[in-house]
Motif scaffolding. Structure first.
Motif, mmCIF file in Angstrom:
data_model
loop_
_atom_site.group_PDB
_atom_site.id
_atom_site.type_symbol
_atom_site.label_atom_id
_atom_site.label_comp_id
_atom_site.label_asym_id
_atom_site.label_seq_id
_atom_site.Cartn_x
_atom_site.Cartn_y
_atom_site.Cartn_z
ATOM 1 N N CYS A 76 0.840 -1.195 0.000
ATOM 2 C CA CYS A 76 0.000 0.000 0.000
ATOM 3 C C CYS A 76 0.875 1.245 0.000
ATOM 4 N N LEU A 77 0.400 2.277 -0.666
ATOM 5 C CA LEU A 77 1.061 3.573 -0.717
ATOM 6 C C LEU A 77 0.072 4.633 -0.263
ATOM 7 N N VAL A 78 0.352 5.260 0.857
ATOM 8 C CA VAL A 78 -0.529 6.316 1.352
ATOM 9 C C VAL A 78 -0.321 7.555 0.489
ATOM 10 N N THR A 79 -1.431 8.039 -0.073
ATOM 11 C CA THR A 79 -1.399 9.236 -0.910
ATOM 12 C C THR A 79 -2.266 10.323 -0.283
ATOM 13 N N LYS A 89 -3.435 9.239 11.973
ATOM 14 C CA LYS A 89 -3.949 8.027 12.630
ATOM 15 C C LYS A 89 -4.308 6.955 11.610
ATOM 16 N N GLY A 90 -4.869 7.359 10.470
ATOM 17 C CA GLY A 90 -5.197 6.406 9.419
ATOM 18 C C GLY A 90 -3.960 5.723 8.870
ATOM 19 N N GLU A 91 -2.891 6.500 8.660
ATOM 20 C CA GLU A 91 -1.649 5.902 8.171
ATOM 21 C C GLU A 91 -1.065 4.949 9.214
ATOM 22 N N HIS A 105 5.256 8.128 2.005
ATOM 23 C CA HIS A 105 3.882 8.501 1.655
ATOM 24 C C HIS A 105 3.958 9.720 0.736
ATOM 25 N N ILE A 106 2.895 9.945 -0.010
ATOM 26 C CA ILE A 106 2.849 11.052 -0.954
ATOM 27 C C ILE A 106 1.987 12.154 -0.347
ATOM 28 N N ASP A 135 8.545 13.246 -2.670
ATOM 29 C CA ASP A 135 7.956 11.992 -2.187
ATOM 30 C C ASP A 135 7.975 10.922 -3.273
ATOM 31 N N TYR A 136 7.596 11.288 -4.494
ATOM 32 C CA TYR A 136 7.609 10.312 -5.590
ATOM 33 C C TYR A 136 9.024 9.821 -5.887
ATOM 34 N N LYS A 137 9.995 10.702 -5.785
ATOM 35 C CA LYS A 137 11.395 10.278 -5.972
ATOM 36 C C LYS A 137 11.795 9.294 -4.878
#
Length: 156
Positions: A76-79, A89-91, A105-106, A135-137
């Motif tokens: 999973c990737l948090v965006t 808290k969700g992350e 995360h992004i 972040d993407y890097k």
């Protein structure tokens, strides 16, 4: 369900990576991609609705796995990350769950939203110093390290 895999196999020696962006939901296009993929990156907004949908997607991935024995990495990737307490808290909940999650995360960025309307330009070209670009890097570096690790462990 193997047509996409056959096409990708024909160009495999020309590319190190091929990313296929699918729309949300589980349609025939997502099933075709899962049947052809080596890895699955699941972008997820860290909120309750998205977390609730993970169970369904995980079941679909497990149903497709017998048709794609090469599927090795699902993460999973948090965006759209912000420092709002609910998102943090969700992350944290996602990272503590049974779902494997990238450390990167992004971050949410209005510049990324504007970039989606650019034609033929990369995010790095449009907004090279934005937080999301960094972040993407970082995600690319983390992903490449993970795939190297999987190959090392698979070849030992």
């Amino acid at each position: 369900m193997t047509r996409l895999k056959e096409v990708l196999d024909q160009v495999e020696d020309r590319y190190d990576y091929c990313f296929i962006d699918c729309p949300p939901g589980v349609g025939i296009n997502v099933l075709n991609v899962l049947a052809a993929a080596n890895d699955v990156i699941i972008p997820i907004k860290a909120d309750k609705n998205a977390l609730d949908g993970m169970e369904e997607l995980t079941e679909v991935i497990e149903e497709v796995r017998p048709y794609n024995l090469g599927l090795s990495l699902v993460k999973c990737l948090v965006t759209m990350f912000t420092n709002d307490i609910e998102v943090v808290k969700g992350e944290e909940a996602l990272q503590k769950s049974t779902y494997s999650t990238f450390y990167t995360h992004i971050r949410h960025s209005k510049k990324v939203n504007a970039w989606t309307f650019e034609k033929g330009k990369s995010l790095v070209e449009v907004t090279p110093r934005s937080a999301a670009t960094r972040d993407y890097k970082n995600l690319a570096l983390e992903y490449m390290e993970l795939t190297k690790e999987v190959k090392r462990n698979g070849n030992e």
